[in-house]
Every structure is written in C-alpha cells, then in structure tokens.
Design an enzyme around this catalytic site. Sequence first.
Site, PDB file in Angstrom:
ATOM      1  N   ASP A  72       0.810  -1.225   0.000  1.00 24.21           N
ATOM      2  CA  ASP A  72       0.000   0.000   0.000  1.00 24.21           C
ATOM      3  C   ASP A  72       0.843   1.275   0.000  1.00 24.21           C
ATOM      4  O   ASP A  72       0.594   2.196   0.790  1.00 24.21           O
ATOM      5  CB  ASP A  72      -0.927   0.030   1.218  1.00 24.21           C
ATOM      6  CG  ASP A  72      -1.642  -1.269   1.475  1.00 24.21           C
ATOM      7  OD1 ASP A  72      -1.854  -2.030   0.520  1.00 24.21           O
ATOM      8  OD2 ASP A  72      -1.992  -1.533   2.643  1.00 24.21           O
ATOM      9  N   GLU A 242     -11.076  -1.379  -3.293  1.00 25.08           N
ATOM     10  CA  GLU A 242     -10.373  -0.633  -2.240  1.00 25.08           C
ATOM     11  C   GLU A 242      -9.256   0.176  -2.890  1.00 25.08           C
ATOM     12  O   GLU A 242      -9.125   0.230  -4.111  1.00 25.08           O
ATOM     13  CB  GLU A 242      -9.776  -1.615  -1.219  1.00 25.08           C
ATOM     14  CG  GLU A 242      -8.781  -2.600  -1.825  1.00 25.08           C
ATOM     15  CD  GLU A 242      -8.441  -3.761  -0.903  1.00 25.08           C
ATOM     16  OE1 GLU A 242      -9.196  -4.002   0.051  1.00 25.08           O
ATOM     17  OE2 GLU A 242      -7.423  -4.428  -1.163  1.00 25.08           O
TER      18      GLU A 242
END
Length: 665
Positions: A72, A242
Amino acid sequence: MVRIVRRLSVVLAAALLAGFASPSVGADLPGPGHPAAAGTADDRTAADRTAAPLAPSTAESGNPIVDGWYADPDVAVYGDRFWIFPTTSRSYGEQTFMDAFSSTDMVHWTKHPKVLDIADVSWAEYALWAPAPVFRDGKYYLYFAANDIQNNSELGGIGVAVADRPEGPYKDAVGGPLISRFHNGAQPIDQDVFIDDDGQAYMYYGGWGHANVVRLNPDMTSLGTFPDGSTYKEITPENYVEGSFMFKRGGTYYMMWSEGGWTGPDYSVSYAMSDSPTGPFKKIGKVLAQDPAVARGSGHNSVVNVPGTDIWYIVYHRRPLSETDGNHRALAYDRIHFDEDGTIRPVTMKVKDDFDDDNAVGWRTYGGADWAPKGGAYSAASVSGGLALQDTDFSDLVYEADVTLRHGRSASGLVFRVTQPEAGAEGGFRGYYAELGANRLTLGKATGDERTPLATTRSAGAVGKTHHVRIEAIGASLTVYVDDMAKPKISTVDASFGSGANGLRATRLTPDTGATAPSTPLARFDNVSIRSNVFSFEAADVPNRFVRHAWSRGRVDPDVTPYADTQWKVVPGLADPSAVSLESVNFPGTFLRQRDGEVWIDARTDDAGFRTDATWRRVPGLSDPSLVSFESYSAPGRYLRHREALLYVDDVAAAERPEATFRAW
C-alpha cells in the site's frame, strides 16, 4: 497540483530533468542499440554511475526497490527527496507501526523506522494500514487506517497524525478517528488525500466495494461539507474494491483503485478520468495487472510526477511468483505513459537491475559462489560455482546483461528457463545456460548437475573485458548474441525446457582444493534486463506515435485504441531465423509485411514470397544508433519508414533517416 508534488530544489530538479527527460531503452531493444562497454566493469567510476539516467523506464536498479515485506505505498516529494510511506505487511496483530523510505534519486533508499507507532495513537490497537502523506502550512500529515472495523459498534477507522518533519515522529492529531463509521457502505480504510490547485483538500477512501470522497477543512484534521450540505459523497466506480488514489494532470482528474482480492492473482489497478475532483468517475480500463512471468497481486498504488516534467511513475506492491503467504508483498515502481487523449497505457512490469543501488534485493543464490553487489555490479567469487536467480517465469523472452569474465579458468554467463535450482556446491538446476569461457561461447542445457552443450563457438579475448550478451528464446528457437547485436553468435533449436526463472551463473572450471582454498573473483554482471518478446515501436521523430495496424494497413499515428494494435511479437524471421518477423499481438498469425513498397498486416501463408516480405533485418537506428531500424529482407537497402502516418518500405535519404528510426518499448 499540491497533492503529492512540491517543487524540488533547483539543483535536484536540474539533475532529475537531465536523468529523466530522455528515456533510455538500450537494454529493451530487440535489436541493435547496446554497444559493448569498453574495458572492464571496474573502469566505471562512481561519478559515471551517478551521471547515468535515473530510472528512465522503471526501477532500473531493481524491483523490489527496498528489502522487506511492505504494501500500500503512497508517495510524496518533500524538499529534495522522494518519500514512500507503506503498510508494514505482516499479520494484523503485528501491524502496529509504519516505516518510511526516502531517496534523492529513486535509486538509493534510506529507511526511516517507525515514523508512526501505535503507542502514539491511543485508540488504535492493530491493522495500521495505508499511510497517506501530505504537507500543508509547515506541517506534515500522515493519514492512516486502524483496527479494520467490521461494523459501527467497533472503535477504529481513519485517523490523522502530524509531525514537524517528514520522518516524524508522527503523533495522533485529534485523539480519535477522523472517520469512524460506515457511510454509503464504505468501510473507513485505504484513504488518500489530494489538495487541488485552488487549495481545497479532499480525502478519497473506502473498502467493501464502496468509495467516498469528503472535503477536509484547512486545518486538515476535520471534515468540511459540500455545497449541498452533505459530508460524504459516494463516487464508487465499476468494480471498485479498495485502494483509492487521486492525481491531476493537465486539468484532468484521475481516480485509481484496486480490484480483485488482495491475496489473489487477480488483484489489479483500474482508473477513471473526470473534469471534477468529485466525479462522476466512469471506469476506463485496467492499467496494472499481474504478469505471470514477473509478479502477482499487483495493486494498491500511488502515482508520483517528477517536478518540471511530464514524467510519471506508478508505485505499487506486488507478490513475488514463488511466494504463497498473503503478506509477502514487496514495493515496486514502473513508468506510466499517457496517450494524446490523456488515457493511460497499460503498465508493463519491467525486470531490470543495474545494481547501482549496491544491493541485490529480489535475487536468490544457490551453490557455493559468494555473490556480492559492489561498485554498481553483481560479482561472484568462489572455489566452485553457483547461481543467482530472479523470481521470474518467462517462456518467450529477450534477456540481456553485461558480463565480465574475471578469471581465465572460469566460465560465466546467463541462465534461463530455470527450474529446480539446487543448493549444492555447483548450484545444479534444470534449464539453459549461455556462458563465456576464456576462448569459447557455449549454449547448453542442464539437468541437475549434468551439462550438455548444444552449440559452441570460439570467442577469443573474453577475460577482462565487458561483453554485452543477449539471449532470444522464442519457442524452441534459441539465439545468443555477444557484443554484435545484429549478428547472432549461436542459433540452435531445442525444446527441452518451456519456461522458468532467469539469472546468472559463475563456475570455476578447475577448482582449487583444500580447506584454505581462496575465494577467487570469477565474474561481474551488470545491466540485467529480462522481458517478453512483445514490443511497441515509437517513431523517433514524432514522439507518442506508434507503429500499428488499422484496417490491415500499417500506420504510425497516436490513435492506439485498442492498445494491442501497437504490440508486436518479435519472432525469428519467417524466411531467415537470424532476422526477425513482427507478429500482431491483437491478431495472432498475422504479420507486418511489405507489398509493392506499402506495408500491411496479412495472415501468414506458406509461400516463399510471403515469408521474405514479412522478414526484416534489425540494424542500428539510421538517425540514432541507440535505437533500431528495420531493413526489408526482400528489398535490401530499403527500410521501414513512415510518411503522412502510413508505413512504407523505401530508400531513405539522409534527411529522412528519423522517419525510419524507432524507439522500442
């Protein structure tokens, strides 16, 4: 745009412009374009390495870019440094802190441990996720998600921490979550913060298949409202899962997100474009996906722009092919390219390593060799031998590297389509090898500890000089080039191994014996580049215009929809395997050929005329020898060129040479 890119210092900006402005594609070329280095690898000074291009097409010093499991990533440019803030990729209970990495050149990365620790967030317990950095009014903010809440009765969500320096330490800014509830079905995770040109800050976030945007007040620690009085605006695009991310280029807003399951091979990145920061966002397409030859699970990205340029990079995480643990994710970046209409071309995950970062992250070693990255190269020393492998699985490939043989009684080179590597003294394996000896080049295959030469040729003066080696393996056709990229040294056919890993091999032919035998330098390796045999060819004189086919006619134009029309498989020449033919990726079995001086894409036939018309000789670029030109096999002395967007085979005058020169991507 203020979101992630702030102006670098004049000195750094000048250095970046010099390094990034002109993409270097030498190691990517399927033909000439990478002259052998003069002298040995030791001749290259630190100043020479510093002056080299700074990652023009990918992480030239190797993906993954840092050691350790991270995911991420979000990117910021603060002062004279690029900063990457990732999730620490561990089990939920161990995700209690965040590290950061900084670099002035995107090559050498400095680790800053625990810039945010859960001890400084009173309400957080675990699952510290997806940091989003931003600078405003003298303060550095780091937004994060914590606790992975599953409903509105649990404590957790999106928080914000603040620091006086990019490396922290960051402290909780509000004493609780900034967003602590599900709104419009969006789990409060995976936030991204964007500051528009007018100074308005937005946060994009959401999991569980829903995405929201909210406005941030100037204090950056409280939520504002939209003109209609609402706080949470749903902007969920098609297939959203997401990983929201927003950036702006040329007045266009780009929203990116991740699709698929984060532990699965279908994890990927898609995007939408809009003329408003709040949408609507209609999905355009997928920009990054797994490559079964390179890595799986590529997603949850950010994007960074090199200030003062139109150079952009996507920074993301991916899972190495041999890793099965869901948390074994690594950081990588690759170049992204835009078409004239602003759409983004699909990203190719490149495999390169010039070792200028003086590490070997991502390489695995086998056997008795002592492998060490040093001085911008990868060296092997041993009393026996061994392998260093990349975690790849290529079938058809173009594999290049610089090889310097350091010892007269050794043989060293490249291995490909490798499986079952062994940890024994010699590093046994199954697969192919192409190695240089003191006076011989050998292409062979290995089955465990047994080596079987397939073809050999003399190669005088190999020791002490750096040689550029290229391997083309297309099906059963195996070709090896050394220094002269226009004429192969060895060509043979063997179908023993279909796919596997790529790497390096060093062997001492007459090993010393005894417990005190010294570890002897055997070879140095540099500028490793591995890719499939699929290329796009950009016209050298008109950037962003590519060789393509439309309605069967060969063209050079900026209209690259569908993108696959610009992609070509470089295969052994239909009329001469030492030359090449260009097969359409979008229409397998059709080839770029010349007919009476015009160029078309036609279905293959078995007649000799078609085979010769669809065969080309690669030569150094007529206007730039680092690029490539294509000479017609059936009309020697005439070259593939473009005129008024169409492709022809013509005589080429000096002034017309740029029209017959192409950059390979």
